[in-house]
Design a protein around this motif. Structure first.
Motif, PDB file in Angstrom:
ATOM      1  N   LEU A  71      16.879 -12.259 -15.516  1.00 12.85           N
ATOM      2  CA  LEU A  71      15.446 -12.206 -15.248  1.00 12.85           C
ATOM      3  C   LEU A  71      14.639 -12.195 -16.542  1.00 12.85           C
ATOM      4  N   ALA A  72      15.048 -11.347 -17.486  1.00 18.38           N
ATOM      5  CA  ALA A  72      14.256 -11.123 -18.689  1.00 18.38           C
ATOM      6  C   ALA A  72      14.339 -12.266 -19.686  1.00 18.38           C
ATOM      7  N   LEU A  73      15.525 -12.843 -19.843  1.00 17.34           N
ATOM      8  CA  LEU A  73      15.738 -13.811 -20.921  1.00 17.34           C
ATOM      9  C   LEU A  73      15.618 -15.265 -20.480  1.00 17.34           C
ATOM     10  N   THR A  74      15.719 -15.533 -19.192  1.00 20.93           N
ATOM     11  CA  THR A  74      15.657 -16.924 -18.738  1.00 20.93           C
ATOM     12  C   THR A  74      14.525 -17.176 -17.742  1.00 20.93           C
ATOM     13  N   LEU A  75      14.528 -16.498 -16.610  1.00 20.44           N
ATOM     14  CA  LEU A  75      13.545 -16.816 -15.567  1.00 20.44           C
ATOM     15  C   LEU A  75      12.119 -16.482 -15.986  1.00 20.44           C
TER      16      LEU A  75
END
Length: 247
Positions: A71-75
């Protein structure tokens, strides 16, 4: 209804309208938990893990950490990069609605998704696989919150720098996969060389994972892990606030 509430509702609808995002966010952590949970002996007491099961002290914390990192690094940064690329942030900056509200709405949607999946992992793990709840719940929640803040601060920095959604996805993946390798996901921390064990505790993904592992087993997280997560949260969010551009 406040502007932030309306924006958050709209962003939640966009998030749910794309079948890929919820499937990835929910499917990968639960699949990881269930697949490993069906292996023989994985839920039995293991002396290598202090008499706790591998499922409770490694797999379940790993599933939660991978969820937060995705969630934090891609989406999250990919969504913000896409909005910048399409000029949405620029248009908002000329309207009464502050672009920072859109940023807050995106964060709230992603954090809400994280909370839902964490509850699902704990519920499914307990009901279907017999995984006990974290033995040190207070420190577990502290580690979970601090880890989420640290990882999303890194994601915010990616979102601040990436001009497009594709660039944000590439940068996020370039951070995500090395952190998996060095953070104790592919190889448990205790099986890494001593130097890399310290690296695992310092990286935000590894610090989150290893703090959750310790607290799930009923122990306290190491100060190095908590301190590193706090430093990443402060440094990355401060830099992101300085360099973030809405167009």
């Amino acid at each position: 209804m406040s502007v932030l509430t309306k924006l958050t509702t709209a962003e939640a609808k966009v998030f749910l309208r794309d079948p890929g995002a919820p499937a990835i966010v929910i499917g990968i952590p639960l699949a990881l938990l269930l697949v490993f949970g069906l292996l023989p002996g994985v839920n039995e007491p293991n002396p290598e893990y202090g008499g706790h099961s591998v499922l409770a002290t490694l797999i379940a914390p790993m599933a939660i950490t991978i969820l937060l990192a995705m969630l934090a690094l891609t989406l999250f940064p990919t969504a913000m990069g896409t909005y910048r690329e399409k000029g949405l942030l620029k248009r908002l900056s000329a309207s009464p609605v502050s672009p920072s509200l859109l940023l807050a709405a995106q964060l709230l949607v992603n954090l809400a998704a994280a909370v839902v999946v964490v509850v699902l992992i704990a519920g499914v793990g307990g009901l279907a696989l017999g995984i006990p709840l974290p033995g040190n719940p207070g420190s577990f929640l502290l580690s979970l919150v601090l880890g989420a803040v640290a990882l999303f601060s890194v994601g915010l920095l990616v979102a601040a720098l990436a001009p497009t959604g594709r660039a944000a996805s590439g940068i996020g993946s370039a951070l995500f996969f090395p952190m998996l390798a060095l953070g104790g996901v592919w190889v448990p921390k205790e099986k890494l060389p001593v130097f890399l064990q310290h690296v695992a505790d310092v990286l935000p993904l590894g610090g989150t994972l290893n703090a959750l592992r310790a607290t799930w087993a009923g122990d306290a997280p190491e100060l190095l892990q908590l301190g590193a997560m706090a430093v990443f949260a402060v440094v990355c969010s401060t830099i992101a606030a300085r360099v973030f551009r809405w167009e």
